[in-house]
Scaffold this motif. Structure first.
Motif, mmCIF file in Angstrom:
data_model
loop_
_atom_site.group_PDB
_atom_site.id
_atom_site.type_symbol
_atom_site.label_atom_id
_atom_site.label_comp_id
_atom_site.label_asym_id
_atom_site.label_seq_id
_atom_site.Cartn_x
_atom_site.Cartn_y
_atom_site.Cartn_z
ATOM 1 N N GLU A 44 -5.471 14.195 -2.737
ATOM 2 C CA GLU A 44 -4.895 12.855 -2.685
ATOM 3 C C GLU A 44 -5.845 11.844 -2.054
ATOM 4 O O GLU A 44 -5.570 10.635 -2.085
ATOM 5 N N CYS A 45 -6.949 12.316 -1.506
ATOM 6 C CA CYS A 45 -7.987 11.396 -1.041
ATOM 7 C C CYS A 45 -8.615 10.639 -2.203
ATOM 8 O O CYS A 45 -9.319 9.642 -1.985
ATOM 9 N N VAL A 307 -2.907 20.149 1.033
ATOM 10 C CA VAL A 307 -2.950 18.735 0.642
ATOM 11 C C VAL A 307 -3.977 18.007 1.505
ATOM 12 O O VAL A 307 -3.907 18.043 2.734
ATOM 13 N N LEU A 308 -4.944 17.367 0.847
ATOM 14 C CA LEU A 308 -5.866 16.444 1.513
ATOM 15 C C LEU A 308 -5.296 15.053 1.285
ATOM 16 O O LEU A 308 -5.425 14.489 0.205
ATOM 17 N N SER A 309 -4.652 14.496 2.309
ATOM 18 C CA SER A 309 -3.793 13.332 2.087
ATOM 19 C C SER A 309 -4.504 11.983 2.097
ATOM 20 O O SER A 309 -3.940 10.989 1.665
ATOM 21 N N GLY A 310 -5.741 11.918 2.615
ATOM 22 C CA GLY A 310 -6.413 10.624 2.652
ATOM 23 C C GLY A 310 -7.912 10.754 2.843
ATOM 24 O O GLY A 310 -8.401 11.748 3.383
ATOM 25 N N GLY A 311 -8.638 9.728 2.400
ATOM 26 C CA GLY A 311 -10.090 9.762 2.491
ATOM 27 C C GLY A 311 -10.700 8.483 3.028
ATOM 28 O O GLY A 311 -11.871 8.191 2.761
ATOM 29 N N ASN A 312 -9.928 7.730 3.815
ATOM 30 C CA ASN A 312 -10.423 6.442 4.326
ATOM 31 C C ASN A 312 -11.067 6.621 5.696
ATOM 32 O O ASN A 312 -10.478 6.309 6.731
ATOM 33 N N ALA A 313 -12.275 7.135 5.680
ATOM 34 C CA ALA A 313 -13.029 7.371 6.914
ATOM 35 C C ALA A 313 -14.111 6.314 7.078
ATOM 36 O O ALA A 313 -14.815 5.974 6.119
ATOM 37 N N ASP A 314 -14.241 5.791 8.303
ATOM 38 C CA ASP A 314 -15.338 4.867 8.577
ATOM 39 C C ASP A 314 -16.680 5.572 8.412
ATOM 40 O O ASP A 314 -16.841 6.732 8.815
#
Length: 323
Positions: A44-45, A307-314
Motif C-alpha cells: 500500500e506504499c 501490509v506495508l501501509s505507507g511510504g511517505n518517508a523524509d
C-alpha cells in the motif's frame, strides 16, 4: 454508535473501482528464506498519496451531498490521512483544511499542501487536534472527517483486505494470517471485516510500535487502553492515543493478538524493504514487516500477508535508516 459490516466494505470496493490503485501482492524469496514461511507483501506504499489512507478518504468524500461539498471538509492527521483527504478533495472539487502537528514529516506537509489543502498546525503536547478541527468546522459549516473512527473510512480501508484475499487466491493460496500496521485501527478493522467475511479461519494481528501498543494492551484487558504520556517513536503515523470506539468494537473480539516492535526493529524492516523488495516504506508502514522479521510471530510453514501501509518517508531520515 454507528456500525460497519463486511457488506459496507464490498460496497466501498465497487464505489472505488477505477478510483484507487489495486496495489500488488508481492512475493519475496528472501523473505521466505528468512522467516521459513510463505510471506506475501501488500504494498500500500504504492497507493495514490503513498498510503492506504486515500481509500477511506475518497470513499467518505464521495458520499457527501452537494451542499456539504460546497462547504468543504476538515480533517486532523499526522500526515497520511491529511494527504488522503487533500487528494480526494482535490479530485472531487471540495475545499479541504487539514489540522497537522508542527513536527509532522516535511514530505507529508508538502504533499498535503500540494494537493491544495489549507494546513493548520497544532502542538502534539499542548493542543487537542479534535477540538481545533471541530472549531474550524463550526466556523465554516464544514464536515469533519476523522482519520479512523468513521464507518465510511473503515469501509474504504477494508478494500485492502478484499484485494488481499482475491490476489492470494489468484496465486492459488489460502491464507493463514495477516499482520496490519495499527494506529487508531481503521485499516485493521476494515481489513478484519473483509478477510474474515471471505475466510473466517485467517488469524489477524495488529502491529504497533513500542510505547504506542494501545491495541495490544486493549486486547489483553478487554477494554480500550490509553498510551501513557512521554514515549517517543519514529513511527509518526501510529501515535494515536487509544483505539477508536468503533474500530475496537470490531477488532476487540476477532483478532488473534497484538504484536509490538521497537524502533530498531522498524529500521531493520525499512532497510530490508529497500534492499530486497525495492520499496520505500515509512516507519509506521513497516511495523508489520518488522514483526515478521523479528520473529514476533512464528511464520514457519505458514502463508502470511504483511501490509506495508505507507511510504511517505523524509529523504534525510530514510537515507540514515538504510545506511
Amino acid at each position: 454508535m454507528q456500525s460497519v459490516s463486511a457488506d459496507d466494505v464490498k460496497f466501498a470496493a465497487r464505489r472505488l473501482v477505477g478510483q484507487v490503485l489495486e496495489t500488488p501482492l508481492i512475493q519475496s524469496a528472501a523473505l521466505d528464506r528468512r522467516t521459513g514461511g510463505r510471506i506475501l507483501v501488500k504494498a500500500e506504499c504504492l497507493q495514490v498519496t503513498g498510503s492506504f489512507k486515500f481509500r477511506g478518504a475518497l470513499n467518505r468524500l464521495m458520499q457527501l451531498g452537494a451542499e456539504q461539498r460546497r462547504a468543504g471538509v476538515v480533517a486532523f492527521s499526522s500526515g497520511n490521512h491529511a494527504q488522503g483527504i487533500a487528494a480526494a478533495a482535490q479530485r472531487l472539487g471540495i475545499p479541504a483544511t487539514v489540522v497537522m502537528p508542527r513536527d509532522a514529516p516535511g514530505i507529508k506537509i508538502e504533499n498535503a499542501r500540494g494537493y491544495g489543502a489549507e494546513i493548520v498546525f497544532y502542538d502534539r503536547i499542548t493542543d487537542v487536534r479534535e477540538e481545533i478541527a471541530d472549531r474550524l468546522a463550526r466556523d465554516r459549516g464544514a464536515t469533519v472527517v476523522p482519520s479512523f473512527d468513521d464507518p465510511h473510512i473503515i469501509a474504504g480501508q477494508g478494500t485492502v483486505g478484499l484485494e488481499i484475499v482475491w490476489q492470494a487466491r489468484a496465486l492459488g493460496m489460502e491464507l493463514d494470517a495477516c499482520i496490519v500496521p495499527t494506529g487508531g485501527g481503521g485499516l485493521l478493522a476494515g481489513t478484519c471485516l473483509a478477510i474474515k467475511s471471505e475466510n473466517p479461519g485467517v488469524d489477524i494481528y495488529s502491529a504497533e510500535p513500542a510505547g504506542f501498543d494501545d491495541t495490544a494492551r486493549s486486547l489483553r484487558s478487554g477494554r480500550r487502553e490509553t498510551n501513557p504520556p512521554g514515549p517517543a517513536t519514529i513511527c509518526d503515523a501510529l501515535m494515536a492515543p487509544t483505539p477508536g470506539v468503533l474500530t475496537f468494537a470490531i477488532t476487540g473480539t476477532q483478532l488473534a493478538g497484538g504484536l509490538t516492535v521497537t524502533d530498531a526493529m522498524v529500521i531493520d524492516a525499512i532497510r530490508f524493504a529497500w534492499r530486497e523488495l525495492k520499496l520505500v516504506v515509512e516507519p509506521g508502514g513497516a511495523v508489520a514487516l518488522a514483526a515478521v522479521l523479528s520473529n514476533q510471530i512464528d511464520c514457519r510453514g505458514k502463508r502470511v500477508v504483511v501490509v506495508l501501509s505507507g511510504g511517505n518517508a523524509d529523504a534525510g531520515s530514510f537515507a540514515r535508516w538504510i545506511t
